[in-house]
Design a protein around this motif. Sequence first.
Motif: not given
Length: 507
Positions: A457-481
């Motif tokens: 993924m990163l090489e074609p985008l032209g990124v040559d260092c590390d990238v950590m990433a996420w997608g969290l669900a806001l509604e689920r956070l709300l459920m826990l809260m």
Amino acid sequence: MNKQMKLPQAQAAVIQTASADEPASIDALADATDHPPETVTGAAFELEANGLVAVTERVEQTLSVTAEGETYVTDELPEVRLYRAALEAGADTEGVSMGQVIGASGLEGPEVDIALSNYARKGYGIIDSGEITADPDADPDSDGEATALAALVEDSAADLETDILESLERRGLLERSERTVRTVTLTEDGVTAVMGGIETAETVGQLTPELLTSGEWRDVEFAEYNVDADAERREGGRVHILRQTAERVKDTLVGMGFQEMDGPHADADFWINDCLFMPQDHPARTHWDRFALENPTHIDDLPADLVERVERAHREGVGEDGEGYRSPWSEEFARAIALRGHTTSLSARYLSGHEIGELEPPQRYFSVEKVYRNDTLDPTHLLEFFQIEGWVMAEDLSVRDLMGTFEEFYAQFGITDIEFKPHYNPYTEPSFELFGTHPTTGELVEIGNSGIFRPEMLEPLGVDCDVMAWGLALERLLMLMYGFEDIRDIHGTLCDLQLLRETEVTY
Ligand code: PHE
């Protein structure tokens, strides 16, 4: 020795109208004194605080037939109309085609479903594989629900069977509401005061510009505030807890050094999938899993050099022993527009340099935005939800950095028991799903997905260092809260108004 008692106008009116042996309702006092009910209520509490009257409260229930219920009083219940049409068609002797009977009944639109779902339940007959029969012994003229509706239209206090009332309520034909009715009675002290004579004190309830400019404020007597009085509750508009929490999430991430990303809800598959090394024949890319756009169907201006590098990664892979998918890759397919199923499309746009130019590490970006998925609706899934997207670009990132970031983030919301499960994404390696424990049911709830972006993924985008990433669900956070169990409690027509009104999002 009698001394005249001096009372503010509304109190004087109420005490003089109330009686010692006949409880008077606030409404009756309001009529008699010509003051609005709120004023009378305030005055009554004031008098009560001084021991001059007693105020009693009781909760009164009122039943009201809804507009739909009223149409059935005039036009008959849909199931009754279906029964009459079925009898007419001879369904009391043998099964008749449903289509024919519905046509003859004149039922239209939602009425058809309403008729069908109540017909058998109420013993009018049987509906089976497209045929309808009518029970000759059923008597639509003594239909319990119809009779009750008619009675309620006449008299909202009609005495009726509870199960019939409940079923009318369930059908949305009847509404129950509650109100507090207060009555006022003079106490002995009150009687003594009235007998001694009441003088009306001219008090001012509100300081006005006129009082100030004229200087009159110096001489008038101000009414005292009674801060103990039970005031009427006003349900004004307020910011939805989901929106409040989204703002809080943004503040938290900004506080952690992140900048916000922004971008299109409907985007090219190129940004949503291809840039993420998602093969074009991936099951999630089939037409029933995406909300495609009809107009326009395709995006024209994709960056040509990036398209070429992404295509090469898909076909040949990256690096010396890269393999790629060796599956077909078409630019036309990549240009097709759909509603984004994740905001990782924004991450691809930003990482590629397409949005704000080439980025030098370290960088941190996030978004809290809506995503769209063709899921089956259930307590934890809707067709759209808010995703908390984020990524960190730096040299030498590890899984510890990823986990540490989540622990730091969720701890700000009081969630300290995050669990991780190994997972698979075409664009991350390693990948982890995140779970939290539901505060009331104790069940593990999936709250997000994450990982470290792959070189494919990163090489074609032209990124040559590390990238950590996420997608969290806001509604689920709300459920826990807040501990609700069904997303539909906070979204849509089934939402829990009390929860939405009373929950406070605290920082
Ligand atoms: N796109 C993933 C999802 O929607 C979330 C994710 C983003 C996972 C970035 C890893 C990296 O579930």
